[in-house]
Design an enzyme around this catalytic site. Structure first.
Site, PDB file in Angstrom:
ATOM      1  N   LYS A   1       0.832  -1.215   0.000  1.00 22.86           N
ATOM      2  CA  LYS A   1       0.000   0.000   0.000  1.00 22.86           C
ATOM      3  C   LYS A   1       0.864   1.262   0.000  1.00 22.86           C
ATOM      4  O   LYS A   1       0.596   2.188  -0.756  1.00 22.86           O
ATOM      5  CB  LYS A   1      -0.929   0.020   1.230  1.00 22.86           C
ATOM      6  CG  LYS A   1      -1.889  -1.157   1.292  1.00 22.86           C
ATOM      7  CD  LYS A   1      -2.891  -1.023   2.433  1.00 22.86           C
ATOM      8  CE  LYS A   1      -2.285  -1.089   3.812  1.00 22.86           C
ATOM      9  NZ  LYS A   1      -1.743  -2.422   4.192  1.00 22.86           N
TER      10      LYS A   1
ATOM     11  N   ARG B   1      11.027  -0.528  12.237  1.00 22.01           N
ATOM     12  CA  ARG B   1       9.741  -0.919  12.792  1.00 22.01           C
ATOM     13  C   ARG B   1       9.820  -2.205  13.612  1.00 22.01           C
ATOM     14  O   ARG B   1      10.069  -3.273  13.054  1.00 22.01           O
ATOM     15  CB  ARG B   1       8.724  -1.090  11.651  1.00 22.01           C
ATOM     16  CG  ARG B   1       8.328   0.206  11.005  1.00 22.01           C
ATOM     17  CD  ARG B   1       7.274  -0.006   9.950  1.00 22.01           C
ATOM     18  NE  ARG B   1       6.079  -0.693  10.455  1.00 22.01           N
ATOM     19  CZ  ARG B   1       4.939  -0.742   9.797  1.00 22.01           C
ATOM     20  NH1 ARG B   1       4.828  -0.158   8.625  1.00 22.01           N
ATOM     21  NH2 ARG B   1       3.910  -1.387  10.301  1.00 22.01           N
TER      22      ARG B   1
ATOM     23  N   ARG C   1      -9.946   0.519   9.130  1.00 20.53           N
ATOM     24  CA  ARG C   1      -9.546  -0.859   9.414  1.00 20.53           C
ATOM     25  C   ARG C   1     -10.631  -1.622  10.160  1.00 20.53           C
ATOM     26  O   ARG C   1     -10.447  -2.792  10.463  1.00 20.53           O
ATOM     27  CB  ARG C   1      -8.296  -0.833  10.273  1.00 20.53           C
ATOM     28  CG  ARG C   1      -6.994  -1.220   9.532  1.00 20.53           C
ATOM     29  CD  ARG C   1      -5.872  -1.000  10.512  1.00 20.53           C
ATOM     30  NE  ARG C   1      -4.671  -1.713  10.235  1.00 20.53           N
ATOM     31  CZ  ARG C   1      -3.578  -1.169   9.703  1.00 20.53           C
ATOM     32  NH1 ARG C   1      -3.603   0.076   9.284  1.00 20.53           N
ATOM     33  NH2 ARG C   1      -2.485  -1.881   9.579  1.00 20.53           N
TER      34      ARG C   1
ATOM     35  N   ARG D   1      11.465  -6.243   5.086  1.00 21.55           N
ATOM     36  CA  ARG D   1      11.336  -4.809   5.382  1.00 21.55           C
ATOM     37  C   ARG D   1      11.880  -4.513   6.784  1.00 21.55           C
ATOM     38  O   ARG D   1      12.497  -3.475   7.012  1.00 21.55           O
ATOM     39  CB  ARG D   1       9.855  -4.404   5.291  1.00 21.55           C
ATOM     40  CG  ARG D   1       9.633  -2.902   5.416  1.00 21.55           C
ATOM     41  CD  ARG D   1       8.228  -2.508   5.032  1.00 21.55           C
ATOM     42  NE  ARG D   1       7.247  -2.815   6.066  1.00 21.55           N
ATOM     43  CZ  ARG D   1       5.934  -2.589   5.952  1.00 21.55           C
ATOM     44  NH1 ARG D   1       5.439  -2.094   4.844  1.00 21.55           N
ATOM     45  NH2 ARG D   1       5.110  -2.886   6.926  1.00 21.55           N
TER      46      ARG D   1
ATOM     47  N   ARG E   1      -0.593  -9.560  13.154  1.00 15.58           N
ATOM     48  CA  ARG E   1      -1.137  -8.442  12.361  1.00 15.58           C
ATOM     49  C   ARG E   1      -1.972  -8.967  11.195  1.00 15.58           C
ATOM     50  O   ARG E   1      -3.013  -8.398  10.856  1.00 15.58           O
ATOM     51  CB  ARG E   1       0.002  -7.557  11.839  1.00 15.58           C
ATOM     52  CG  ARG E   1       0.597  -6.673  12.946  1.00 15.58           C
ATOM     53  CD  ARG E   1       1.981  -6.188  12.595  1.00 15.58           C
ATOM     54  NE  ARG E   1       2.001  -5.296  11.459  1.00 15.58           N
ATOM     55  CZ  ARG E   1       3.083  -5.095  10.690  1.00 15.58           C
ATOM     56  NH1 ARG E   1       4.215  -5.751  10.935  1.00 15.58           N
ATOM     57  NH2 ARG E   1       3.029  -4.263   9.691  1.00 15.58           N
TER      58      ARG E   1
HETATM   59  P1  AMP Z   1       0.487   0.081   9.236  1.00 15.91           P
HETATM   60  O1  AMP Z   1       1.629   1.019   9.097  1.00 15.91           O
HETATM   61  O2  AMP Z   1      -0.724   0.473   8.446  1.00 15.91           O
HETATM   62  O3  AMP Z   1       0.882  -1.364   9.023  1.00 15.91           O
HETATM   63  O4  AMP Z   1       0.016   0.168  10.769  1.00 15.91           O
HETATM   64  C1  AMP Z   1       0.879  -0.173  11.821  1.00 15.91           C
HETATM   65  C2  AMP Z   1       0.083  -0.315  13.108  1.00 15.91           C
HETATM   66  O5  AMP Z   1      -0.536   0.926  13.434  1.00 15.91           O
HETATM   67  C3  AMP Z   1      -1.061  -1.327  13.074  1.00 15.91           C
HETATM   68  O6  AMP Z   1      -0.616  -2.646  13.317  1.00 15.91           O
HETATM   69  C4  AMP Z   1      -1.957  -0.798  14.192  1.00 15.91           C
HETATM   70  O7  AMP Z   1      -1.431  -1.128  15.457  1.00 15.91           O
HETATM   71  C5  AMP Z   1      -1.825   0.706  14.028  1.00 15.91           C
HETATM   72  N1  AMP Z   1      -2.844   1.238  13.094  1.00 15.91           N
HETATM   73  C6  AMP Z   1      -2.624   1.812  11.875  1.00 15.91           C
HETATM   74  N2  AMP Z   1      -3.776   2.182  11.309  1.00 15.91           N
HETATM   75  C7  AMP Z   1      -4.758   1.834  12.180  1.00 15.91           C
HETATM   76  C8  AMP Z   1      -6.165   1.925  12.152  1.00 15.91           C
HETATM   77  N3  AMP Z   1      -6.813   2.441  11.110  1.00 15.91           N
HETATM   78  N4  AMP Z   1      -6.857   1.449  13.232  1.00 15.91           N
HETATM   79  C9  AMP Z   1      -6.223   0.940  14.297  1.00 15.91           C
HETATM   80  N5  AMP Z   1      -4.890   0.785  14.374  1.00 15.91           N
HETATM   81  C10 AMP Z   1      -4.162   1.234  13.329  1.00 15.91           C
END
Ligand code: AMP
Length: 191
Positions: A14, A134, A89, A128, A146
């Site tokens: 993404k 991260r 989400r 990654r 996740r």
């Molecule tokens: P991402 O960078 O999108 O993979 O998000 C990393 C982490 O941020 C996720 O595993 C969640 O813990 C948190 N996170 C990101 N976006 C959301 C969302 N829309 N709702 C809840 N938690 C989120």
């Protein structure tokens, strides 16, 4: 306004595709994961709270996430449109986004879902994790959690947009440029 939700499990690509879409369509990219990480880096109250969930691979509570996203949207003056990456989400997030955008006389144009098999996702995320800072990309148990959270809590959001005729699947495996072209084709068909 052109408002795209870029959807798919962690590691689907993404972020990579969002960066290319920003360049081509001049949209504002809002990644809730990036915003949380910036808050963690800045040691804000929101960052401390988000980190306690993110480090385990769990979702940050809806109320906090929705409020943060809305305030980020409100910061953008005269937007051409948005790419929402990593949001919504959950169904309550999708509902809140719909109401919020409607209040601004706009709505989601299209959800584009990148599809990638689980084993490939794990491989990509571990890779990654070698370069990124991260913590949630560096541990296979957290990565698998996740993906499970995505399947159990997030995948249903596709039905939300599908029922409105605003959902398209994209094969997320292959050359970045080919995937990008498939995404653009869908956007151009919508326009
Ligand atoms: P991402 O960078 O999108 O993979 O998000 C990393 C982490 O941020 C996720 O595993 C969640 O813990 C948190 N996170 C990101 N976006 C959301 C969302 N829309 N709702 C809840 N938690 C989120």
């Amino acid at each position: 306004m052109l408002n795209i939700v870029l959807f798919g499990p962690p590691g689907a690509g993404k972020g990579t595709q969002a960066a290319k879409l920003v360049e081509k369509y001049k949209l504002t990219h809002l990644s809730t994961g990036d915003i949380f990480r910036a808050n963690i880096k800045g040691n804000t109250e929101l960052g401390v709270l988000a980190k306690s969930y993110m480090d385990k691979g769990n979702l940050v509570p809806d109320e906090v996430t929705i409020q943060m996203l809305e305030s980020e949207v409100n910061k953008i003056k005269n937007p051409v449109g948005f790419i929402f990456d990593g949001f919504p989400r959950t169904t309550p997030q999708a509902d809140a986004l719909e109401k919020f955008l409607n209040s601004k006389d706009t709505s989601i144009s299209l959800m584009l879902a990148l599809e990638v098999a689980v084993d490939e996702l794990v491989k990509r995320l571990l890779l990654r994790g070698v370069d990124s800072q991260r913590p949630d990309d560096q541990n296979e148990t957290i990565i698998r959690n996740r993906i499970e959270v995505y399947n159990n809590q997030t995948a249903v959001v596709a039905d939300y947009y599908s029922s409105k005729g605003k959902f398209e699947k994209i094969n997320g495996i292959g050359a970045i440029e080919d995937i990008f072209n498939a995404i653009c084709l869908n956007i151009n068909n919508y326009n």
